[in-house]
Design a protein around this motif. Structure first.
Motif, PDB file in Angstrom:
ATOM      1  N   GLY A 240       0.799  -1.223   0.000  1.00 42.82           N
ATOM      2  CA  GLY A 240       0.000   0.000   0.000  1.00 42.82           C
ATOM      3  C   GLY A 240       0.824   1.261   0.000  1.00 42.82           C
ATOM      4  N   ASP A 241       2.073   1.198  -0.480  1.00 48.08           N
ATOM      5  CA  ASP A 241       2.943   2.378  -0.459  1.00 48.08           C
ATOM      6  C   ASP A 241       2.303   3.496  -1.280  1.00 48.08           C
ATOM      7  OD1 ASP A 241       5.076   4.274  -0.884  1.00 48.08           O
ATOM      8  OD2 ASP A 241       6.487   2.697  -0.304  1.00 48.08           O
ATOM      9  N   SER A 242       1.900   4.583  -0.603  1.00 46.39           N
ATOM     10  CA  SER A 242       1.186   5.669  -1.283  1.00 46.39           C
ATOM     11  C   SER A 242       2.127   6.657  -1.943  1.00 46.39           C
ATOM     12  CB  SER A 242       0.269   6.401  -0.284  1.00 46.39           C
ATOM     13  OG  SER A 242       0.960   6.754   0.892  1.00 46.39           O
ATOM     14  N   LEU A 243       3.445   6.475  -1.782  1.00 46.32           N
ATOM     15  CA  LEU A 243       4.423   7.268  -2.521  1.00 46.32           C
ATOM     16  C   LEU A 243       5.017   6.471  -3.676  1.00 46.32           C
ATOM     17  CD1 LEU A 243       4.205   8.905   0.196  1.00 46.32           C
ATOM     18  CD2 LEU A 243       6.598   9.526  -0.148  1.00 46.32           C
ATOM     19  N   GLY A 371      -9.148   6.111  -1.354  1.00 49.28           N
ATOM     20  CA  GLY A 371      -7.913   5.436  -0.967  1.00 49.28           C
ATOM     21  C   GLY A 371      -7.386   5.842   0.387  1.00 49.28           C
ATOM     22  N   GLY A 372      -8.069   6.764   1.071  1.00 50.57           N
ATOM     23  CA  GLY A 372      -7.652   7.174   2.403  1.00 50.57           C
ATOM     24  C   GLY A 372      -6.641   8.292   2.391  1.00 50.57           C
ATOM     25  N   ALA A 373      -5.892   8.399   3.474  1.00 51.92           N
ATOM     26  CA  ALA A 373      -4.881   9.447   3.639  1.00 51.92           C
ATOM     27  C   ALA A 373      -3.494   8.856   3.459  1.00 51.92           C
ATOM     28  CB  ALA A 373      -4.998  10.078   5.024  1.00 51.92           C
ATOM     29  N   VAL A 374      -2.630   9.607   2.775  1.00 53.01           N
ATOM     30  CA  VAL A 374      -1.278   9.157   2.515  1.00 53.01           C
ATOM     31  C   VAL A 374      -0.583   8.792   3.828  1.00 53.01           C
ATOM     32  CG1 VAL A 374      -0.318  11.497   2.559  1.00 53.01           C
ATOM     33  CG2 VAL A 374       0.852   9.710   1.276  1.00 53.01           C
ATOM     34  N   LEU A 375       0.112   7.675   3.853  1.00 50.10           N
ATOM     35  CA  LEU A 375       0.847   7.111   4.985  1.00 50.10           C
ATOM     36  C   LEU A 375      -0.056   6.543   6.085  1.00 50.10           C
ATOM     37  CD1 LEU A 375       3.797   9.622   5.546  1.00 50.10           C
ATOM     38  CD2 LEU A 375       3.688   7.639   4.044  1.00 50.10           C
ATOM     39  N   LEU A 376      -1.165   7.214   6.398  1.00 50.37           N
ATOM     40  CA  LEU A 376      -1.942   6.843   7.578  1.00 50.37           C
ATOM     41  C   LEU A 376      -2.848   5.636   7.343  1.00 50.37           C
ATOM     42  CD1 LEU A 376      -2.950  10.392   8.871  1.00 50.37           C
ATOM     43  CD2 LEU A 376      -1.034   8.952   9.595  1.00 50.37           C
ATOM     44  N   THR A 377      -3.627   5.659   6.263  1.00 49.62           N
ATOM     45  CA  THR A 377      -4.640   4.619   6.067  1.00 49.62           C
ATOM     46  C   THR A 377      -4.017   3.243   5.891  1.00 49.62           C
ATOM     47  OG1 THR A 377      -6.132   6.241   5.084  1.00 49.62           O
ATOM     48  CG2 THR A 377      -6.597   3.923   4.654  1.00 49.62           C
ATOM     49  N   ASN A 378      -3.130   3.100   4.927  1.00 49.84           N
ATOM     50  CA  ASN A 378      -2.472   1.809   4.726  1.00 49.84           C
ATOM     51  C   ASN A 378      -1.426   1.538   5.799  1.00 49.84           C
ATOM     52  OD1 ASN A 378      -3.906   1.109   2.342  1.00 49.84           O
ATOM     53  ND2 ASN A 378      -2.594   2.471   1.158  1.00 49.84           N
ATOM     54  N   GLY A 379      -0.880   2.600   6.381  1.00 47.30           N
ATOM     55  CA  GLY A 379       0.066   2.422   7.477  1.00 47.30           C
ATOM     56  C   GLY A 379      -0.581   1.748   8.668  1.00 47.30           C
ATOM     57  N   ALA A 380      -1.838   2.090   8.928  1.00 50.00           N
ATOM     58  CA  ALA A 380      -2.546   1.462  10.043  1.00 50.00           C
ATOM     59  C   ALA A 380      -2.691  -0.035   9.825  1.00 50.00           C
ATOM     60  CB  ALA A 380      -3.913   2.114  10.216  1.00 50.00           C
ATOM     61  N   VAL A 492     -13.459  11.083  -8.148  1.00 48.59           N
ATOM     62  CA  VAL A 492     -12.745  11.961  -7.210  1.00 48.59           C
ATOM     63  C   VAL A 492     -12.146  11.112  -6.104  1.00 48.59           C
ATOM     64  CG1 VAL A 492     -12.948  13.873  -5.560  1.00 48.59           C
ATOM     65  CG2 VAL A 492     -14.312  13.907  -7.655  1.00 48.59           C
ATOM     66  N   ASP A 493     -10.896  11.429  -5.725  1.00 48.47           N
ATOM     67  CA  ASP A 493     -10.265  10.817  -4.559  1.00 48.47           C
ATOM     68  C   ASP A 493      -9.298  11.827  -3.968  1.00 48.47           C
ATOM     69  OD1 ASP A 493      -8.236   9.263  -2.958  1.00 48.47           O
ATOM     70  OD2 ASP A 493      -9.503   7.595  -3.588  1.00 48.47           O
ATOM     71  N   PRO A 494      -9.344  12.061  -2.644  1.00 47.99           N
ATOM     72  CA  PRO A 494      -8.469  13.074  -2.037  1.00 47.99           C
ATOM     73  C   PRO A 494      -6.981  12.814  -2.229  1.00 47.99           C
ATOM     74  CG  PRO A 494     -10.212  12.432  -0.506  1.00 47.99           C
ATOM     75  CD  PRO A 494     -10.277  11.479  -1.666  1.00 47.99           C
ATOM     76  N   LEU A 495      -6.597  11.586  -2.576  1.00 46.37           N
ATOM     77  CA  LEU A 495      -5.180  11.298  -2.801  1.00 46.37           C
ATOM     78  C   LEU A 495      -4.644  11.987  -4.047  1.00 46.37           C
ATOM     79  CD1 LEU A 495      -4.903   7.468  -2.042  1.00 46.37           C
ATOM     80  CD2 LEU A 495      -3.781   9.308  -0.781  1.00 46.37           C
ATOM     81  N   TYR A 496      -5.529  12.319  -4.982  1.00 46.61           N
ATOM     82  CA  TYR A 496      -5.090  12.753  -6.307  1.00 46.61           C
ATOM     83  C   TYR A 496      -5.544  14.177  -6.613  1.00 46.61           C
ATOM     84  CZ  TYR A 496      -4.616   7.717  -6.453  1.00 46.61           C
ATOM     85  OH  TYR A 496      -4.282   6.423  -6.139  1.00 46.61           O
ATOM     86  N   ALA A 497      -4.695  14.894  -7.342  1.00 45.59           N
ATOM     87  CA  ALA A 497      -5.020  16.256  -7.730  1.00 45.59           C
ATOM     88  C   ALA A 497      -5.975  16.298  -8.907  1.00 45.59           C
ATOM     89  CB  ALA A 497      -3.738  17.024  -8.074  1.00 45.59           C
ATOM     90  N   ASP A 498      -5.953  15.271  -9.754  1.00 50.95           N
ATOM     91  CA  ASP A 498      -6.826  15.231 -10.922  1.00 50.95           C
ATOM     92  C   ASP A 498      -8.146  14.565 -10.567  1.00 50.95           C
ATOM     93  OD1 ASP A 498      -4.956  16.286 -13.022  1.00 50.95           O
ATOM     94  OD2 ASP A 498      -3.775  14.595 -12.299  1.00 50.95           O
TER      95      ASP A 498
END
Length: 523
Positions: A240-243, A371-380, A492-498
């Motif tokens: 789930g690496d969001s980077l 997809g949740g929040a970067v680092l936090l959602t999949n990090g949990a 729409v997904d908050p992870l993405y700018a587009d």
């Protein structure tokens, strides 16, 4: 700056007392390393108090992280007889220069640090390794392409294709890039080139310049040079690496011809390695020790004889081992997207193709699927074992297409990258983004997110149909018998700018001769 260095040294000593265990027979000191262009890099050095020469490891710190990052691990390696030099890349904290984002100056810095190491410590020039998490891992891989003295690499939470990381499927990763920019501004001095690139990125302009910037900063560009040098390369990342999503790694890993190992675990960026930085037992760091012992110390740890692909299924503690990435799945199952009846607002995932239908949604509004929040959602998930969830009945069918399979009579053991083919017709705005989410849904309608992918149609013409043909990020997930698969597609997904534009529509369809489907690689 002397008082700042004193504070840093105090922090290092505190970290050692908390995380590295009992005192050992090694010496520790701070070091200033002058690069070929006169920039001074700050580092710290552990040397065993026994006669050399010793194998040596260069640790390169993560983005926006100071030298204290690896102290616990450095102490452990020094206890085992290694010389360890950890340094902060240029542009961050007390190191001089500007942030070059793993550019040519960072790559030449690796060689300059090796030169300094060989001049100032009893390091064995034939037994040098490079390692790091995130930013440090990418620079380590790049360094191994340009300096044949690096005989082993441990790259944790790494990237191999920077363009894929920032603009996969032509979609800008808003939260990830924003986090990197904020961290750089707070802890370093971004170069003019980096500042311009980020400005263009968030303004959605000159993305061709991003491709040029990324190419020289991607290990995949130099895989032939790496293969010529033949360092032993260990790569360990999270599904789930969001980077740095894992698909870029599997192709790079397959192209490597030297000793290699790929480990994938549940979690998000740098989370699976986190406890090891405190000196606590950690699977990823255990592999790093075994890897360097095998290829630098010459100790037979057995790791060279193990199957090189090691995968930890999500929600499980054990590992599956494979001879290559191509062997992780042995079959596939294709689920075709069926017609969406007006009275149910929900289609079925079918065993055979159903064509000739279409379903139109309103774009520009988010749904409960994301997809949740970067680092936090999949990090949990790395800490709890529980994936992010969504109640599928709560998805607004006006803003999303929803398709569900029948109840599974046997488990589906997903191994690798699922594939989506979908015909999309944007409304009046032309350019649009679609985000597809694949869920494992129980009898109560609660969906556990298996994987998701975003895809942007840049330069699209309103009213013209386009085929979206893309892989989901790779994962290892078992969908239990008695559950069903759910596919949700919105804009729409908050992870993405587009995203899809407000007050427009997007039509999904399955034309004759080009049916829409999702295909799962299975074990």
């Amino acid at each position: 700056m002397s008082w700042l260095r004193a504070i840093a040294l105090s922090a290092m000593v505190l970290s050692l007392s908390l995380g590295a265990g009992p005192a050992s027979a090694s010496s520790f000191y701070l070091a200033d390393i002058t690069a070929r262009d006169g920039v001074v890099l700050t580092g710290n050095v552990f040397t065993p108090d026994t006669p050399g020469p010793h194998p040596a490891i260069i640790f390169i710190t993560s983005w926006a992280t100071p030298n204290i990052e690896y102290l616990a691990q450095a102490q452990q390696f020094a206890d085992a007889g290694y010389i360890v030099l950890s340094y902060t890349p240029r542009g961050f904290y007390f190191s001089g220069g500007y942030i070059e984002t793993a550019g040519p100056k960072d790559i030449s810095d690796v060689s300059d640090v090796i030169d300094w190491l060989l001049l100032n410590t009893p390091a064995d020039p034939a037994r040098i390794g490079a390692a790091g998490i995130s930013y440090g891992s990418g620079i380590s891989l790049l360094g191994s392409a340009f300096d044949s003295r690096i005989r082993a690499v441990a790259a944790l939470s790494t990237w191999t294709d920077l363009l894929y990381s920032l603009l996969s499927n032509q979609t800008r990763h808003q939260q990830a890039a924003g986090l990197l920019q904020l961290a750089a501004d707070l802890t370093g001095r971004p170069s003019a080139e980096l500042q311009q690139l980020l400005s263009d990125y968030f303004a959605n302009r000159n993305l061709g310049g991003l491709a040029t910037f990324a190419q020289v900063r991607s290990a995949s560009t130099y895989v032939d040079r790496i293969n010529a040098n033949r360092p032993a390369i260990l790569i360990a990342n999270a599904y789930g690496d969001s980077l740095f999503a894992p698909n870029q790694l599997t192709d790079f890993f397959t192209r490597l011809t030297g000793p290699k190992r790929l480990e994938l675990r549940p979690g998000d960026h740098a989370i699976p390695e986190l406890t090891g930085l405190l000196g606590l037992p950690n699977d990823a760091w255990t592999s790093v020790h075994r890897w360097f012992d095998q290829y630098l110390r010459g100790v037979d740890t057995g790791i060279a004889l193990e199957r090189p692909v090691q995968l930890q299924p999500r929600g499980q503690s054990g590992y599956e081992a494979y001879a290559s990435w191509s062997t992780i799945s042995t079959s596939s199952a294709r689920y075709y997207l069926g017609e969406v009846p007006w009275w149910s607002d929900e289609g079925s995932l079918l065993a055979s193709a159903q064509t000739g239908w279409s379903w139109t949604v309103l774009a520009g509004d988010d749904t409960t699927a994301n997809g949740g929040a970067v680092l936090l959602t999949n990090g949990a998930e790395a800490l709890t074992g529980e994936p992010p969830t969504n109640w599928i009945p709560s998805v607004d069918r006006d803003n999303a297409g929803v398709w569900q399979s029948g109840w599974l009579t046997s488990a589906r053991r997903l191994r690798g990258a699922a594939h989506l083919r979908l015909t999309v017709t944007p409304g009046s705005s032309g350019q649009t983004t679609v985000i597809a989410y694949l869920y494992d849904t129980d009898e109560y309608g609660t969906g556990s997110l298996v994987t998701h992918v975003a895809y942007t149609l840049r330069g699209a013409v309103a009213g013209q149909a386009y085929t979206v043909d893309t892989d989901f990020p790779s994962t290892v997930y078992d969908v239990p018998s008695g559950h069903r698969l759910s596919l949700v597609i919105d804009t729409v997904d908050p992870l993405y700018a587009d995203q899809g534009a407000f007050f427009t529509t997007v039509k999904f369809s399955s034309p004759s001769g080009n049916p829409s489907y999702v295909s799962l690689p299975l074990k």
